[in-house]
Design an enzyme around this catalytic site. Structure first.
Site, mmCIF file in Angstrom:
data_model
loop_
_atom_site.group_PDB
_atom_site.id
_atom_site.type_symbol
_atom_site.label_atom_id
_atom_site.label_comp_id
_atom_site.label_asym_id
_atom_site.label_seq_id
_atom_site.Cartn_x
_atom_site.Cartn_y
_atom_site.Cartn_z
ATOM 1 N N HIS A 220 -25.208 0.154 9.752
ATOM 2 C CA HIS A 220 -25.879 -0.455 10.910
ATOM 3 C C HIS A 220 -26.151 0.623 11.953
ATOM 4 C CE1 HIS A 220 -24.821 -5.000 10.278
ATOM 5 N NE2 HIS A 220 -25.380 -4.446 9.219
ATOM 6 N N CYS A 251 -26.577 -7.233 15.668
ATOM 7 C CA CYS A 251 -25.184 -7.212 15.229
ATOM 8 C C CYS A 251 -24.380 -8.203 16.041
ATOM 9 C CB CYS A 251 -24.590 -5.814 15.365
ATOM 10 S SG CYS A 251 -22.884 -5.793 14.812
HETATM 11 MG MG MG Z 1 -26.082 -5.904 7.749
#
Ligand code: MG
Length: 310
Positions: A220, A251
């Protein structure tokens, strides 16, 4: 459309398999429910742009993830194109597997956690209990000749527990691969990994009998490290990378707008370094731009922004 100037970089695989997670991992973090017809069109367009593997949806309890409650409907809209061994679906338990099999799926993914806290928060179970829950899922999936991937979350850091010891990740990975899974995806769920951690974990997995040929990486971009970490893994011999078209999906655990590595950012970097992917970047950017219009906001991908601006 501009393309990167190609200069062969040393120490990288000749070809990388991009495992596209936007339709599932990306959309499941979207607050506004996207119509099933748009999801099916997204998956179709990703396939047409040359993405070799597209994770389509999730058969988790619809109460947990209302965005993906239409999983069966999306797959019905796609027909055979949506259910091959290159179109995995996320499955948490035997009920989810039943639904995936009813839809004719040829591949599934299960999702474990490297930390006890996230296992409890995400699955309502300890690590040991979650492995016990996955065991009959994988057993039945393999009996039905499905391809099975195991995700492990929080491999490089955890929002509640802080640092995550390499041994802890290896232990969970070993238990999931012992069930018979074909591929292991290492998730940096909050995007905190840095490049030194990557070879350290890959070496430890290798020492435990999990070689790089079955490992995928899932970074990420929360801290802007996703591409650097991905290339650290590629230089180690990993050749499967997870990414999300347009950088779709924030996120939820880091309260950041930036989540998954954008597929366009990855493809730009790979093609420039002389690594083939089979992906048509222009068609992919057009797809992400089309989806961003439907979501009502621009893609967080820098490559999409730069190329769309001409
Ligand atoms: Mg992911």
């Amino acid at each position: 459309m501009r393309t990167p100037q190609v200069e062969q970089a040393a120490g990288l695989p000749e070809r990388v398999t991009v495992y596209e997670v936007g339709a599932r991992d990306g959309l499941q973090n979207e607050a506004t429910v996207v119509p099933a017809t748009v999801k099916a069109e997204l998956i179709r367009r990703l396939g047409a742009a040359g993405l070799p593997v597209v994770e389509t949806t999730s058969f988790v309890n619809p109460a947990w993830v209302p965005q993906l409650a239409d999983a069966a409907e999306v797959l019905a809209l796609l027909g055979p194109e949506g259910t091959g061994r290159d179109r995995p679906v996320l499955v948490p338990n035997v009920r989810g597997l039943d639904r995936a099999l009813e839809s004719g799926c040829g591949a599934i993914a299960i999702f474990g956690s490297a930390t006890e806290t996230f296992a409890q928060r995400n699955l309502g179970r300890s690590i040991a209990e979650s492995v016990a829950m996955f065991a009959p899922v994988v057993e039945r999936a393999l009996a039905a000749d499905l391809w099975v991937r195991a995700y492990v979350s929080m491999c490089f850091g955890d929002p509640w527990e802080g640092d995550v010891a390499v041994g802890q990740v290896v232990d969970v990975a070993r238990r999931l691969m012992d069930l018979g899974c074909h591929e292991l995806s290492l998730g940096d769920t909050i995007g905190v990994a840095t490049t030194g951690q990557v070879p350290a974990l890959l070496d430890a997995l290798d020492a435990a009998g999990i070689g790089r040929e079955v490992v995928a990486v899932h970074f990420h971009d929360t801290y802007g490290q996703a591409l650097a970490n991905t290339f650290a893994a590629l230089r180690e011999g990993v050749a499967t990378v997870d990414s999300s078209a347009g950088g779709l999906g924030g996120c939820p655990y880091a309260k950041s707008a930036t989540g998954n590595l954008a597929t366009e950012d990855l493809v730009w970097a790979l093609h420039g370094a002389g690594v083939s992917t089979g992906i048509d970047l222009e068609a992919l950017v057009a797809t992400s731009t089309w989806l961003a219009e439907r979501l009502g906001r621009p893609s967080p991908s820098r490559v999409v922004a730069a190329l769309a601006a001409g």
